[in-house]
Design a protein around this motif. Sequence first.
Motif, short mmCIF file in Angstrom:
data_model
loop_
_atom_site.label_atom_id
_atom_site.label_comp_id
_atom_site.label_asym_id
_atom_site.label_seq_id
_atom_site.Cartn_x
_atom_site.Cartn_y
_atom_site.Cartn_z
N GLN A 189 21.58 85.50 -4.13
CA GLN A 189 22.76 85.28 -3.29
C GLN A 189 24.04 85.50 -4.09
O GLN A 189 24.99 86.13 -3.60
CB GLN A 189 22.72 83.86 -2.71
N GLN A 190 24.06 84.98 -5.32
CA GLN A 190 25.25 85.16 -6.15
C GLN A 190 25.41 86.61 -6.56
O GLN A 190 26.53 87.13 -6.62
CB GLN A 190 25.16 84.25 -7.38
N ALA A 191 24.29 87.28 -6.87
CA ALA A 191 24.35 88.70 -7.24
C ALA A 191 24.88 89.53 -6.08
O ALA A 191 25.67 90.46 -6.28
CB ALA A 191 22.97 89.19 -7.66
N ALA A 192 24.46 89.19 -4.86
CA ALA A 192 24.98 89.90 -3.68
C ALA A 192 26.49 89.73 -3.57
O ALA A 192 27.21 90.69 -3.26
CB ALA A 192 24.29 89.38 -2.42
N SER A 234 29.81 96.40 -15.02
CA SER A 234 30.61 95.38 -15.72
C SER A 234 30.48 94.01 -15.09
O SER A 234 30.52 93.00 -15.79
CB SER A 234 32.08 95.79 -15.75
N VAL A 235 30.32 93.95 -13.77
CA VAL A 235 30.29 92.66 -13.09
C VAL A 235 29.08 91.83 -13.52
O VAL A 235 29.07 90.61 -13.38
CB VAL A 235 30.32 92.86 -11.56
N PHE A 236 28.06 92.51 -14.09
CA PHE A 236 26.87 91.79 -14.55
C PHE A 236 26.82 91.66 -16.07
O PHE A 236 25.78 91.27 -16.62
CB PHE A 236 25.60 92.48 -14.04
N GLN A 237 27.90 91.99 -16.75
CA GLN A 237 27.91 91.82 -18.20
C GLN A 237 27.95 90.34 -18.59
O GLN A 237 27.38 89.94 -19.60
CB GLN A 237 29.10 92.56 -18.82
N GLY A 238 28.63 89.55 -17.79
CA GLY A 238 28.63 88.11 -18.02
C GLY A 238 27.47 87.47 -17.26
O GLY A 238 26.75 88.14 -16.51
N PRO A 239 27.24 86.18 -17.45
CA PRO A 239 26.13 85.50 -16.76
C PRO A 239 26.41 85.34 -15.27
O PRO A 239 27.56 85.26 -14.84
CB PRO A 239 26.07 84.15 -17.46
N VAL A 240 25.34 85.31 -14.50
CA VAL A 240 25.42 84.92 -13.10
C VAL A 240 25.30 83.40 -13.07
O VAL A 240 24.28 82.85 -13.49
CB VAL A 240 24.30 85.59 -12.27
N VAL A 241 26.34 82.75 -12.61
CA VAL A 241 26.41 81.29 -12.67
C VAL A 241 25.99 80.71 -11.32
O VAL A 241 26.58 81.04 -10.28
CB VAL A 241 27.82 80.81 -13.05
N VAL A 242 24.97 79.87 -11.35
CA VAL A 242 24.52 79.17 -10.15
C VAL A 242 24.46 77.68 -10.49
O VAL A 242 23.63 77.26 -11.31
CB VAL A 242 23.15 79.67 -9.69
N GLY A 243 25.36 76.90 -9.91
CA GLY A 243 25.43 75.49 -10.26
C GLY A 243 25.85 75.33 -11.70
O GLY A 243 26.86 75.89 -12.14
N GLU A 244 25.04 74.63 -12.47
CA GLU A 244 25.34 74.41 -13.87
C GLU A 244 24.56 75.36 -14.78
O GLU A 244 24.62 75.24 -16.00
CB GLU A 244 25.01 72.96 -14.26
N HIS A 245 23.84 76.29 -14.20
CA HIS A 245 22.98 77.18 -14.98
C HIS A 245 23.57 78.58 -15.06
O HIS A 245 24.24 79.05 -14.13
CB HIS A 245 21.57 77.24 -14.39
N GLU A 246 23.30 79.25 -16.16
CA GLU A 246 23.71 80.63 -16.37
C GLU A 246 22.47 81.51 -16.47
O GLU A 246 21.52 81.18 -17.19
CB GLU A 246 24.54 80.77 -17.65
N TYR A 247 22.47 82.61 -15.74
CA TYR A 247 21.36 83.55 -15.75
C TYR A 247 21.90 84.91 -16.17
O TYR A 247 22.89 85.39 -15.62
CB TYR A 247 20.72 83.64 -14.36
N PHE A 248 21.21 85.52 -17.13
CA PHE A 248 21.70 86.79 -17.67
C PHE A 248 20.87 87.94 -17.09
O PHE A 248 19.66 88.03 -17.29
CB PHE A 248 21.63 86.77 -19.19
#
Length: 563
Positions: A189-192, A234-248
């Motif tokens: 959902q966040q990636a979308a 570039s938009v995915f160079q940083g982490p995808v943040v969901v709540g308190e977690h970061e996903y790379f």
Amino acid sequence: MHVLEDQDFRALVDNHPKAILLSTMDAHITYVNHRFRSLTGYRADEVIGKTPAILSSGMHSADFYQNMWQRLEHSGRWEGLIWNRRKSGENYPQWLTIYTVHCGARAFYVGVFMDVGELTANDERLAAMAYYDPLTELPNRTLFQEFLKARASQRKSVQNLFAVLYIDLDFFKSVNDLHGHDSGDRVLQQAAACIQGVLRKGDVVARLSGDEFAAIIELREEAELEPVCRRMNSVFQGPVVVGEHEYFLSASVGAAIFPRHAETAGDLLLKADRAMYSAKMAGRACYRVYSAEESEHGQHKRRISESLVASLKVSPEEFSVVYQPQYDLDSGRLVGLEALLRWQHPEFGAVSPAEFVPLAEQRGVIHELTEQLVRCIRRDLDSDTFIGKGDQRLAINISARQIADSRLEHLLDPFFEATRQAGWLPELEITETHLMNLSRRSLEQLRAFGDKGVTVAVDDFGTGYSSLAYLQTLPVHVLKIDRQFVSRLGPDRRDSRIVAAILAIADALDLEVIAEGIETELQKSRLQELNCHRGQGYLMARPSPLAGLSLADAEPSSNRTPA
């Protein structure tokens, strides 16, 4: 022209969640419901008696409408995406179903449609479940293909330059595997949202399946495409943040331009997909614009990739092993063997390990490849001719991605025991570039192998970016000098500096050194002058299956022919 008078029927139709219009068989509108009026902006008295052409956006070609009416006449029904125009002049996409209804001696065309551009009402949302992805609320593959067909069929007078992006999220599978599917859904959902944030108003984005997305982007000129692709990476160079977690994650992006690369919707999406695959083959986290030459190469790699997966499952006889001897450079004494997997495919012939090993990593079948290597070696270990002297090593290469795999230990422990029983000392080789990125868990597993008496070697040393402080803490015992440095050893003494530096590092860290790729007497003598005592290469012996392998010491190198 007949006006409907049945009040019950009017009440039913007027409260229907979709827009409805009725027309005579000669295409004159006789009735529209309340939803039609709110969606199009037209009052009933403004459209009754007129043809549905009053709603036309002018964006579709004559062929589009001709095919529609031919389908209606042939089957009595047409369904698809069409762009129409509101009274305000705004063009919008609608999902339209047209069918024939007979009422006594009369017949009508019924048109039922909904705005699929922006859904807000609950009743429309329910009706749209067949066309929208419920997780991201983006159009699904079916609706996206209809959008694309409609866009590709627009009149030539309309600005026709646009592109399709095919976006695949790299490493998303690991999110599901490590964190569960609930977390994976939130990441999607966040990636979308990230993808939508890159695009402009009027561009169309859809979720095709899993972690694959696609977009239609409007262009004034082709030069606008690559900046969009770069922003998407570039938009995915940083982490995808969901709540308190970061996903790379990262994104592999493929692009194809209409009409330069294709003039049909299906072909355009296919070529964008092929361009995306080329981006994956280039290392991921990048983009590729479709190129016939690069696509052909990518298609070849895809066919090999699919064949590799199939062969690992059903054709183990296609895999075999050869052994590259390693020698003491001064005495010619055999000090070890490196086992190398070979793949002979019935269609592609002998496929290079430099090609199929990376593909196995990308397809997630590297463990199965190692299983074939171990199987082939164990078959040789059962031979009476494959007996070691107790102080010689038998080395195999493994991928860094396998080290944390719980299956690896179960595979290798019995193999190491069989290796020792046959008189060989087991050794693992891992490429330097991968070794520098190992997780703590992987390093602990590697250290556990070392504690069991397994030698750990750094392969292709000098090609990565090793920190000496980090290298000192790694559980490794051997450095293998990459062949590109050995190949530079020539008459000019300056060519020896990098090799000399590697040997000095190894001496300081109390590590053994093996030089690989020795092909000439001059290279060998330079290595001897630098006090490199071990080496392998075509000068001494080529990789060979067990039947052609000599376990005796090396012949005098003067009798060898350089490769």
